[in-house]
Design an enzyme around this catalytic site. Structure first.
Site, PDB file in Angstrom:
ATOM      1  N   TYR A 116       0.868  -1.189   0.000  1.00 50.21           N
ATOM      2  CA  TYR A 116       0.000   0.000   0.000  1.00 50.21           C
ATOM      3  C   TYR A 116       0.896   1.227   0.000  1.00 50.21           C
ATOM      4  O   TYR A 116       1.852   1.318   0.784  1.00 50.21           O
ATOM      5  CB  TYR A 116      -0.882  -0.005   1.252  1.00 50.21           C
ATOM      6  CG  TYR A 116      -1.748   1.232   1.379  1.00 50.21           C
ATOM      7  CD1 TYR A 116      -3.042   1.260   0.878  1.00 50.21           C
ATOM      8  CD2 TYR A 116      -1.259   2.391   1.997  1.00 50.21           C
ATOM      9  CE1 TYR A 116      -3.826   2.393   0.976  1.00 50.21           C
ATOM     10  CE2 TYR A 116      -2.034   3.524   2.092  1.00 50.21           C
ATOM     11  CZ  TYR A 116      -3.318   3.527   1.590  1.00 50.21           C
ATOM     12  OH  TYR A 116      -4.087   4.655   1.689  1.00 50.21           O
ATOM     13  N   GLU A 204      -3.517   7.515  -4.083  1.00 44.03           N
ATOM     14  CA  GLU A 204      -3.325   6.211  -3.434  1.00 44.03           C
ATOM     15  C   GLU A 204      -3.115   5.118  -4.477  1.00 44.03           C
ATOM     16  O   GLU A 204      -3.890   5.007  -5.416  1.00 44.03           O
ATOM     17  CB  GLU A 204      -4.576   5.900  -2.610  1.00 44.03           C
ATOM     18  CG  GLU A 204      -4.568   4.551  -1.923  1.00 44.03           C
ATOM     19  CD  GLU A 204      -5.922   4.229  -1.296  1.00 44.03           C
ATOM     20  OE1 GLU A 204      -6.060   4.434  -0.081  1.00 44.03           O
ATOM     21  OE2 GLU A 204      -6.827   3.786  -2.015  1.00 44.03           O
TER      22      GLU A 204
END
Lengths: 396, 293
Positions: A116, A204
């Site tokens: 992530y 993101e």
């Protein structure tokens, strides 16, 4: 503002971020063509909607999953046919779901590791910050809850920007091999440049993947853009997909009104964002449920007030309306006239409670009293909230 | 009996020839604020309403008039530059009313102001008023009354609501500050609380916050350790859905942080009286002062 996955990937590619090859398609034929152009038998077909949880979602026609692997252009076409024009319901869409107007046909990448990696604006340090984790492929909120020690945070200096050594350090902390260091740092830097160049409030990549061959790729990406900066990004404004937005919000934004749809049955029209939120709160406090947030701003015109009313009454759930105005710059008599005109124009189907305070309040109250309209007046905020909650309950 | 602005304030209005800047400059002057200069690039040499000299730059305005406070009504695209222009000219207090400034611009402003003597209030705020002495901003003057309650808020009209409740009950205000609703801004709740705590003519405070960020929690922690004055608070946004921006760019609950419940808990833990509804902000403070709550 949000954009689709395929748009996010196209944007990232402009900044040198590696992503799996792919193309968006609006029809099954386009999907087949896109798959042929990729020239691979490792394909994935992904429904494009502004919501997460697509893989585990279900279509209203019973077809399961908004993300499917396949082996041939013909299969890609068949999968696209089952998704396009259909409504996909995921845990983020609510029961109404979203209609799929485009699918992404991409080369499916093999995954050895999932990471992530996000950049967002940190209020505490008043600058950008990297938030990253070795636990990729799941929602970061889940990681924060279950294993907060696995979340890395790296501050970026607001003026100096993201430094190359920060990229190398993050790559090491995230467990990249020495041979993958350069590719990882390049991806991080590209994401930072996208973030700054496009006025993002969040950029993101989840998951960021490492393939068995050691390639580093952005497999899925999500952006939030700063609405205040859209005036200097016409190229981004063109990516807006109003089909993904609440039609009431789209209509409101056309008239310069700040509206957010909610699930309750008491509509509110307020001047000022803080007072609008507080008005929702006090409705809830007295046992009611707000149908919306609506800030008409400090200088609303009679025309804007009329448009606002049209949007409020177009919501079939609404059982009562509360107008709460604290006139500062905005004069109460102007607002009162706007309300009177609006009520006459839209033929009010539900009870209306009006609370006016501030500049020219006496003139405003007089106008409403003399209009002969069935308006319930209130003296203060508490009184107004109790009256509108009672009116909504009475109307049920 | 005030903080930051009073009868001695010498104000420059950046954007004085625009419609909002002109309208509010007049309103401030009518209230008694000492407006000594205006700035609009390209309009230097004009007189505003025949009374206030207009300059091309804040630098000239500062040299010619000794202005020490600036208020900014410049449109969003030029507002960040306007703030830095005032700071560069050495203006001590800069109040930015403009809303809609890109957050990355404010990030750069904040970084460049580090270590400078100038203070910033806003952006996206109603301004600051010391009732009966000096009004700088867009708030309606008449709802205020000179007195001893300090008011600090992220929201404009919600501040008016609190002020009106106080005035209607006979309680005046020392100074009221709107710090603005943006995620990156100048003065924080805590900065204002410290100033009010040191002001001998402020005997109590109302702190109005909203969802998003952690500025209210930081103020609460400091108040617990350092402040002996009566403090009441209200937090707006308990019913706001997570992840949605509620009008103010800063009013957003993200990743479970910045919720109204979390803020209310922190305020209560610091011994602050928290109003249950926005209709009882003044009553909550008055009860606290009378020792009832």
């Amino acid at each position: 503002m949000n954009i689709h996955e395929y748009q996010a990937k196209e944007l990232l590619q402009k900044f040198g971020v590696a992503t799996p090859r792919g193309k968006a398609a609006s029809t099954p034929a386009e999907a087949e063509q896109a798959a042929r152009e990729l020239g691979t038998d490792n394909l994935v077909v992904k429904a494009q909607i502004h919501a997460g949880g697509r893989g585990k979602g279900t279509f209203a026609n019973g077809f399961k999953g908004g993300v499917h692997l396949c082996k041939s252009p013909v299969e890609a076409r068949d999968l696209a046919a089952k998704m396009l024009g259909q409504t996909l319901v995921t845990h983020q869409t609510g029961p109404a779901g979203r209609v799929v107007n485009k699918v992404l046909i991409a080369e499916s990448a093999e995954i050895a590791r999932e990471i992530y990696f996000a950049i967002l604006l940190d209020r505490a340090t008043a600058g950008p910050i990297v938030v990253a984790s070795t636990e990729g492929g799941v929602e970061i909120e889940t990681v924060a809850e279950k294993s907060p020690e696995k979340i890395l945070r790296e501050k970026i200096h607001p003026l100096a920007g993201f430094q190359a050594h920060q990229g190398r350090k993050l790559a090491k902390q995230l467990g990249f091999e020495t041979s993958q260091l350069k590719a990882a740092a390049k991806l991080f830097d590209g994401l930072y440049r996208t973030f700054m160049a496009c006025d993002c409030s969040m950029a993101e990549v989840n998951p960021l993947i490492v393939t068995p061959q050691g390639e580093v790729l952005a497999l899925d990406a999500k952006f939030n853009f700063d609405d205040n900066a859209l005036y200097r990004h016409p190229e981004l404004a063109g990516l807006r997909d109003i089909a993904e937005e609440d039609p009431r919000e789209v209509e409101a934004s056309k008239h310069g009104l700040n509206y957010i749809g909610l699930d309750g049955n008491i509509a509110c029209l307020v001047n000022g964002a803080g007072l609008a939120m507080a008005t929702m709160d006090i409705i809830k406090f007295y046992g009611g449920s707000p149908a919306n947030f609506l800030d008409v701003g400090g200088g609303a015109t009679e025309e804007q007030v009329t448009e606002a009313f049209k949007i409020l009454v177009s919501d079939a759930k609404v059982k009562a309306i509360l107008v709460n105005i604290f006139g500062g710059i905005m004069k109460c008599d102007v607002i009162a006239q706007g309300i009177i005109d609006a009520v006459k124009a839209v033929k009010l189907p539900v009870p209306l409670v009006v609370r006016l305070e501030g500049t020219n309040v006496e003139a405003g109250k007089k106008l409403i009293a003399e209009s002969g309209l069935p308006v319930i007046t209130a003296d203060d905020l508490g009184d107004a909230a109790q009256k509108v909650v009672a009116a909504a309950q009475g109307a049920k | 009996m005030s903080i930051l602005v009073d009868k001695n304030t010498r104000l420059v209005v950046q954007g004085i020839t625009g419609s909002a800047g002109g309208f509010h400059a007049r309103q401030c002057m009518e209230y008694g604020t000492n407006v000594v200069a205006g700035v609009t690039p390209g309009k230097g040499g004009q007189m505003f309403d025949g009374k206030v000299p207009v300059f091309d730059t804040v630098w000239e305005a500062r040299q010619e008039t000794g202005c020490n406070v600036s208020v900014i009504f410049v449109p969003a695209a030029g507002a960040a530059d306007g703030i830095l222009e005032a700071v560069d000219a050495g203006v001590e207090l800069v109040i930015c009313i403009t809303e809609g400034i890109p957050v990355i611009d404010m990030m750069r402003v904040k970084a460049q102001m580090a270590g400078k003597k100038s203070r910033l209030i806003g952006p996206n705020c109603p301004g600051i008023i010391t009732p009966g002495a000096c009004k700088i901003g867009i708030m309606p003057g008449y709802i205020h009354k000179p007195g001893k309650v300090g008011v600090i808020s992220r929201s404009g009209t919600l501040t008016y609501e609190a002020v009106w409740q106080l005035t209607s009950r006979g309680y005046g205000q020392s100074t009221c500050i709107g710090i603005g609703g943006d995620p990156i801004n100048g003065m924080s709740h805590l900065d204002a609380v410290k100033l009010f705590n040191d002001d001998p003519d402020t005997d109590s405070m109302i702190l109005i916050g909203e969802i998003g960020g952690s500025a209210e929690e930081e103020a609460a922690e400091w108040i617990k350790a350092n402040c002996k004055k009566a403090v009441a608070a209200f937090i707006a946004g308990a019913t706001a859905p997570p992840g949605r921006r509620m009008g103010h760019a800063g009013a957003i609950v993200s990743g479970g942080k910045g919720t109204a419940a979390g803020k209310i808990e922190a305020l209560k833990a610091a011994g602050i009286a928290v109003a249950e509804t926005p209709a009882t902000m003044a009553d909550t403070l008055i009860s606290r002062m009378e020792g009832k709550a």
